[in-house]
Design a protein around this motif. Sequence first.
Motif, PDB file in Angstrom:
ATOM      1  N   MET A   1     -28.195  38.692 -22.627  1.00 55.34           N
ATOM      2  CA  MET A   1     -28.241  38.447 -21.196  1.00 55.34           C
ATOM      3  C   MET A   1     -28.621  36.990 -20.959  1.00 55.34           C
ATOM      4  O   MET A   1     -29.465  36.442 -21.644  1.00 55.34           O
ATOM      5  N   HIS A   2     -27.997  36.403 -19.991  1.00 59.89           N
ATOM      6  CA  HIS A   2     -28.302  35.027 -19.593  1.00 59.89           C
ATOM      7  C   HIS A   2     -28.558  35.018 -18.087  1.00 59.89           C
ATOM      8  O   HIS A   2     -27.717  35.467 -17.312  1.00 59.89           O
ATOM      9  N   LEU A   3     -29.718  34.544 -17.690  1.00 60.96           N
ATOM     10  CA  LEU A   3     -30.053  34.416 -16.274  1.00 60.96           C
ATOM     11  C   LEU A   3     -30.268  32.945 -15.965  1.00 60.96           C
ATOM     12  O   LEU A   3     -30.811  32.207 -16.785  1.00 60.96           O
ATOM     13  N   GLU A   4     -29.857  32.546 -14.794  1.00 59.71           N
ATOM     14  CA  GLU A   4     -30.043  31.159 -14.403  1.00 59.71           C
ATOM     15  C   GLU A   4     -30.097  31.050 -12.887  1.00 59.71           C
ATOM     16  O   GLU A   4     -29.350  31.728 -12.189  1.00 59.71           O
ATOM     17  N   ALA A   5     -30.994  30.220 -12.393  1.00 62.05           N
ATOM     18  CA  ALA A   5     -31.083  29.934 -10.961  1.00 62.05           C
ATOM     19  C   ALA A   5     -31.273  28.432 -10.833  1.00 62.05           C
ATOM     20  O   ALA A   5     -32.251  27.883 -11.328  1.00 62.05           O
ATOM     21  N   ASP A   6     -30.334  27.761 -10.205  1.00 63.07           N
ATOM     22  CA  ASP A   6     -30.369  26.301 -10.097  1.00 63.07           C
ATOM     23  C   ASP A   6     -30.381  25.912  -8.621  1.00 63.07           C
ATOM     24  O   ASP A   6     -29.390  26.049  -7.919  1.00 63.07           O
ATOM     25  N   TYR A   7     -31.526  25.452  -8.157  1.00 62.75           N
ATOM     26  CA  TYR A   7     -31.695  25.089  -6.755  1.00 62.75           C
ATOM     27  C   TYR A   7     -31.783  23.579  -6.566  1.00 62.75           C
ATOM     28  O   TYR A   7     -32.102  23.105  -5.489  1.00 62.75           O
ATOM     29  N   ARG A   8     -31.522  22.817  -7.609  1.00 62.43           N
ATOM     30  CA  ARG A   8     -31.707  21.369  -7.544  1.00 62.43           C
ATOM     31  C   ARG A   8     -30.859  20.723  -6.452  1.00 62.43           C
ATOM     32  O   ARG A   8     -31.368  19.928  -5.660  1.00 62.43           O
ATOM     33  N   LYS A   9     -29.583  21.048  -6.381  1.00 58.52           N
ATOM     34  CA  LYS A   9     -28.700  20.414  -5.408  1.00 58.52           C
ATOM     35  C   LYS A   9     -29.105  20.769  -3.973  1.00 58.52           C
ATOM     36  O   LYS A   9     -29.191  19.900  -3.107  1.00 58.52           O
ATOM     37  N   ALA A  10     -29.403  22.041  -3.719  1.00 62.20           N
ATOM     38  CA  ALA A  10     -29.814  22.473  -2.381  1.00 62.20           C
ATOM     39  C   ALA A  10     -31.128  21.795  -1.986  1.00 62.20           C
ATOM     40  O   ALA A  10     -31.301  21.373  -0.834  1.00 62.20           O
ATOM     41  N   TYR A  11     -32.026  21.666  -2.933  1.00 63.56           N
ATOM     42  CA  TYR A  11     -33.302  21.008  -2.663  1.00 63.56           C
ATOM     43  C   TYR A  11     -33.089  19.539  -2.304  1.00 63.56           C
ATOM     44  O   TYR A  11     -33.668  19.031  -1.335  1.00 63.56           O
ATOM     45  N   GLU A  12     -32.258  18.851  -3.086  1.00 58.66           N
ATOM     46  CA  GLU A  12     -31.972  17.443  -2.811  1.00 58.66           C
ATOM     47  C   GLU A  12     -31.317  17.271  -1.437  1.00 58.66           C
ATOM     48  O   GLU A  12     -31.641  16.347  -0.696  1.00 58.66           O
ATOM     49  N   GLU A  13     -30.386  18.169  -1.088  1.00 59.85           N
ATOM     50  CA  GLU A  13     -29.728  18.098   0.220  1.00 59.85           C
ATOM     51  C   GLU A  13     -30.737  18.322   1.343  1.00 59.85           C
ATOM     52  O   GLU A  13     -30.703  17.637   2.369  1.00 59.85           O
ATOM     53  N   GLU A  14     -31.636  19.278   1.162  1.00 56.27           N
ATOM     54  CA  GLU A  14     -32.658  19.555   2.176  1.00 56.27           C
ATOM     55  C   GLU A  14     -33.588  18.351   2.346  1.00 56.27           C
ATOM     56  O   GLU A  14     -33.948  17.992   3.472  1.00 56.27           O
ATOM     57  N   CYS A  15     -33.940  17.722   1.239  1.00 54.48           N
ATOM     58  CA  CYS A  15     -34.785  16.527   1.314  1.00 54.48           C
ATOM     59  C   CYS A  15     -34.063  15.407   2.058  1.00 54.48           C
ATOM     60  O   CYS A  15     -34.673  14.693   2.860  1.00 54.48           O
ATOM     61  N   GLN A  16     -32.783  15.260   1.795  1.00 55.43           N
ATOM     62  CA  GLN A  16     -32.009  14.215   2.461  1.00 55.43           C
ATOM     63  C   GLN A  16     -31.932  14.464   3.964  1.00 55.43           C
ATOM     64  O   GLN A  16     -32.077  13.540   4.765  1.00 55.43           O
ATOM     65  N   VAL A  17     -31.728  15.723   4.369  1.00 53.53           N
ATOM     66  CA  VAL A  17     -31.692  16.069   5.788  1.00 53.53           C
ATOM     67  C   VAL A  17     -33.038  15.741   6.432  1.00 53.53           C
ATOM     68  O   VAL A  17     -33.097  15.167   7.520  1.00 53.53           O
ATOM     69  N   SER A  18     -34.116  16.067   5.745  1.00 47.07           N
ATOM     70  CA  SER A  18     -35.453  15.763   6.267  1.00 47.07           C
ATOM     71  C   SER A  18     -35.657  14.262   6.417  1.00 47.07           C
ATOM     72  O   SER A  18     -36.210  13.799   7.419  1.00 47.07           O
ATOM     73  N   MET A  19     -35.225  13.509   5.423  1.00 51.73           N
ATOM     74  CA  MET A  19     -35.363  12.051   5.491  1.00 51.73           C
ATOM     75  C   MET A  19     -34.538  11.486   6.647  1.00 51.73           C
ATOM     76  O   MET A  19     -35.003  10.598   7.361  1.00 51.73           O
ATOM     77  N   ASN A  20     -33.329  11.991   6.837  1.00 50.98           N
ATOM     78  CA  ASN A  20     -32.486  11.520   7.934  1.00 50.98           C
ATOM     79  C   ASN A  20     -33.132  11.820   9.282  1.00 50.98           C
ATOM     80  O   ASN A  20     -33.079  11.014  10.196  1.00 50.98           O
ATOM     81  N   HIS A  21     -33.754  13.003   9.387  1.00 48.51           N
ATOM     82  CA  HIS A  21     -34.414  13.388  10.634  1.00 48.51           C
ATOM     83  C   HIS A  21     -35.562  12.424  10.948  1.00 48.51           C
ATOM     84  O   HIS A  21     -35.747  12.016  12.086  1.00 48.51           O
ATOM     85  N   CYS A  22     -36.310  12.063   9.929  1.00 51.95           N
ATOM     86  CA  CYS A  22     -37.436  11.155  10.135  1.00 51.95           C
ATOM     87  C   CYS A  22     -36.969   9.788  10.604  1.00 51.95           C
ATOM     88  O   CYS A  22     -37.617   9.154  11.418  1.00 51.95           O
ATOM     89  N   VAL A  23     -35.860   9.345  10.095  1.00 50.32           N
ATOM     90  CA  VAL A  23     -35.346   8.031  10.442  1.00 50.32           C
ATOM     91  C   VAL A  23     -34.815   8.007  11.873  1.00 50.32           C
ATOM     92  O   VAL A  23     -34.886   6.997  12.547  1.00 50.32           O
ATOM     93  N   GLU A  24     -34.307   9.130  12.371  1.00 57.02           N
ATOM     94  CA  GLU A  24     -33.637   9.185  13.663  1.00 57.02           C
ATOM     95  C   GLU A  24     -34.563   9.530  14.835  1.00 57.02           C
ATOM     96  O   GLU A  24     -34.085   9.866  15.904  1.00 57.02           O
ATOM     97  N   ASN A  25     -35.861   9.450  14.658  1.00 55.85           N
ATOM     98  CA  ASN A  25     -36.783   9.759  15.746  1.00 55.85           C
ATOM     99  C   ASN A  25     -36.616   8.788  16.907  1.00 55.85           C
ATOM    100  O   ASN A  25     -36.494   7.583  16.711  1.00 55.85           O
TER     101      ASN A  25
END
Length: 178
Positions: free
Chosen positions: A1-25
């Motif tokens: 059995m092989h299990l894998e969960a990779d959230y790296r890309k979603a996490y990076e995208e969420e961080c980028q959205v947060s950073m964009n929000h901070c810049v656009e205040n």
Amino acid sequence: MHLEADYRKAYEEECQVSMNHCVENTPEEKERTAAEIELIKKMASLKEEETRKILNKEKRELVEAIYKGFEAEAYIQGGKITMDLNEDTMMVRLIYTSKHFCKTDQENDISGNLMALVFQKSDMASILAKDDTFILDASFELYDRIKVADRSKEISMIKAAFKAKWNSKTARRNFQNE
């Protein structure tokens, strides 16, 4: 059995959205945020005034023992251990860097016990992987707090002011639009 969960890309995208929000205040949002930060700083200052820090010798001895354990581990594994102790703030930071860390299933597993002890007893700890090396970074508060004053009335007033600002129509609308 092989299990894998990779959230790296979603996490990076969420961080980028947060950073964009901070810049656009908008200027209004920046002003509101600055006012909220001032309230939070005032409340933190009052809470700090309520207590006095007293050195906890047992915590200090524990951190020194952890350092000695990681020093032996660093010698065996070819790692590096650093301890920075600020006597004024009674804060200590341990940083262990190595390319290798081995935990065994032996009853006397010093490596595993050290790692468990750091994560159980530190006030904050993290492991960072960088360039084929892992870095364990842990911070410890070496003091206990003793209450010396009661600032609860002032703190309650600040909490009420903060809540009133947050419950305003503008704040609710801005929060719902995020």
